[in-house]
Write a protein that holds these residues in place. Sequence first.
Motif, PDB file in Angstrom:
ATOM      1  N   MET A   1     -22.259  11.854 -12.969  1.00 28.83           N
ATOM      2  CA  MET A   1     -20.875  10.913 -13.178  1.00 28.83           C
ATOM      3  C   MET A   1     -20.479  11.117 -14.745  1.00 28.83           C
ATOM      4  SD  MET A   1     -21.093   7.475 -10.996  1.00 28.83           S
ATOM      5  CE  MET A   1     -22.671   6.940 -11.411  1.00 28.83           C
ATOM      6  N   PRO A   2     -19.116  10.850 -14.787  1.00 24.16           N
ATOM      7  CA  PRO A   2     -18.581  11.266 -16.181  1.00 24.16           C
ATOM      8  C   PRO A   2     -18.695   9.767 -16.964  1.00 24.16           C
ATOM      9  CG  PRO A   2     -16.930  10.855 -14.655  1.00 24.16           C
ATOM     10  CD  PRO A   2     -17.905  10.933 -13.856  1.00 24.16           C
ATOM     11  N   ASP A   3     -18.460   9.826 -18.335  1.00 29.00           N
ATOM     12  CA  ASP A   3     -18.486   8.548 -18.954  1.00 29.00           C
ATOM     13  C   ASP A   3     -17.193   8.222 -19.046  1.00 29.00           C
ATOM     14  OD1 ASP A   3     -19.160   6.363 -20.523  1.00 29.00           O
ATOM     15  OD2 ASP A   3     -19.868   7.795 -22.304  1.00 29.00           O
ATOM     16  N   ILE A   4     -16.741   7.055 -19.792  1.00 26.09           N
ATOM     17  CA  ILE A   4     -15.089   6.754 -19.860  1.00 26.09           C
ATOM     18  C   ILE A   4     -14.987   7.204 -21.376  1.00 26.09           C
ATOM     19  CG2 ILE A   4     -13.585   4.484 -20.255  1.00 26.09           C
ATOM     20  CD1 ILE A   4     -16.011   2.928 -18.783  1.00 26.09           C
ATOM     21  N   THR A   5     -13.771   7.973 -21.128  1.00 27.23           N
ATOM     22  CA  THR A   5     -13.273   8.972 -22.398  1.00 27.23           C
ATOM     23  C   THR A   5     -11.793   8.740 -22.381  1.00 27.23           C
ATOM     24  OG1 THR A   5     -13.447  11.112 -21.213  1.00 27.23           O
ATOM     25  CG2 THR A   5     -15.382  10.492 -22.561  1.00 27.23           C
ATOM     26  N   THR A   6     -11.089   8.700 -21.532  1.00 30.06           N
ATOM     27  CA  THR A   6      -9.594   8.757 -21.464  1.00 30.06           C
ATOM     28  C   THR A   6      -8.998   7.738 -20.816  1.00 30.06           C
ATOM     29  OG1 THR A   6      -9.263   9.866 -19.097  1.00 30.06           O
ATOM     30  CG2 THR A   6     -10.071  11.353 -21.013  1.00 30.06           C
ATOM     31  N   ARG A   7      -7.788   7.456 -21.093  1.00 31.57           N
ATOM     32  CA  ARG A   7      -6.793   6.454 -20.428  1.00 31.57           C
ATOM     33  C   ARG A   7      -6.931   6.378 -18.922  1.00 31.57           C
ATOM     34  NH1 ARG A   7      -2.842   2.029 -21.830  1.00 31.57           N
ATOM     35  NH2 ARG A   7      -1.596   1.905 -19.851  1.00 31.57           N
ATOM     36  N   LYS A   8      -6.933   7.641 -18.462  1.00 35.55           N
ATOM     37  CA  LYS A   8      -7.088   8.101 -17.001  1.00 35.55           C
ATOM     38  C   LYS A   8      -8.317   7.248 -16.416  1.00 35.55           C
ATOM     39  CE  LYS A   8      -3.426   9.987 -15.807  1.00 35.55           C
ATOM     40  NZ  LYS A   8      -2.174   9.149 -15.049  1.00 35.55           N
ATOM     41  N   ASP A   9      -9.511   7.331 -17.436  1.00 36.88           N
ATOM     42  CA  ASP A   9     -10.678   6.903 -16.912  1.00 36.88           C
ATOM     43  C   ASP A   9     -10.362   5.465 -16.895  1.00 36.88           C
ATOM     44  OD1 ASP A   9     -11.937   9.178 -16.774  1.00 36.88           O
ATOM     45  OD2 ASP A   9     -12.924   9.139 -18.885  1.00 36.88           O
ATOM     46  N   ILE A  10     -10.030   4.658 -17.797  1.00 35.04           N
ATOM     47  CA  ILE A  10      -9.555   3.235 -17.679  1.00 35.04           C
ATOM     48  C   ILE A  10      -8.917   2.698 -16.722  1.00 35.04           C
ATOM     49  CG2 ILE A  10      -8.564   1.346 -19.190  1.00 35.04           C
ATOM     50  CD1 ILE A  10     -10.872   2.318 -20.577  1.00 35.04           C
ATOM     51  N   GLU A  11      -7.895   3.828 -16.410  1.00 35.30           N
ATOM     52  CA  GLU A  11      -6.967   3.457 -15.222  1.00 35.30           C
ATOM     53  C   GLU A  11      -7.799   3.229 -13.955  1.00 35.30           C
ATOM     54  OE1 GLU A  11      -3.548   6.131 -15.490  1.00 35.30           O
ATOM     55  OE2 GLU A  11      -2.725   5.089 -17.611  1.00 35.30           O
ATOM     56  N   LEU A  12      -8.624   4.097 -13.887  1.00 39.09           N
ATOM     57  CA  LEU A  12      -9.308   4.190 -12.782  1.00 39.09           C
ATOM     58  C   LEU A  12     -10.447   2.911 -12.658  1.00 39.09           C
ATOM     59  CD1 LEU A  12     -10.729   5.955  -9.929  1.00 39.09           C
ATOM     60  CD2 LEU A  12     -12.304   6.623 -11.452  1.00 39.09           C
ATOM     61  N   LEU A  13     -10.993   2.731 -13.570  1.00 40.18           N
ATOM     62  CA  LEU A  13     -11.916   1.596 -13.732  1.00 40.18           C
ATOM     63  C   LEU A  13     -11.083   0.278 -13.429  1.00 40.18           C
ATOM     64  CD1 LEU A  13     -14.481   0.136 -14.549  1.00 40.18           C
ATOM     65  CD2 LEU A  13     -13.734   0.467 -16.636  1.00 40.18           C
TER      66      LEU A  13
END
Length: 124
Positions: A1-13
Amino acid sequence: MPDITTRKDIELLVDKFYEQVIEDDTIGIFFTEVVKLDWNVHIPIMYDFWETILLDNMVYKGNPMLKHIQLNQKKKLQPQHFERWLELWETTVNNHFEGPKAEEAISRAKQIASLMKYKVENIS
């Protein structure tokens, strides 16, 4: 699994987290009945908040403490509400991410919940 690194990751979370929150028997009522949030307004604010916290990109402008004190005046926030919020947050993070930022997302949420709990109990 990836780490949180981008705005897109934040949006998914944030999106996955609030999918659980609005259905939750313990805290959903705060979002659906007590405040009746406009999700088109609230969710982008939450993206900005967590992007500021986790990615150090200062896009959030607001006072979350004041909002929660006002919420507590409408319907008392209890310890189990903070515990459930944290449980859902941690589960969401762990279901989608792993790594230092994911761990930070959980630890920062614990700090935020602890501070908010203290403030609503002692200021409201």
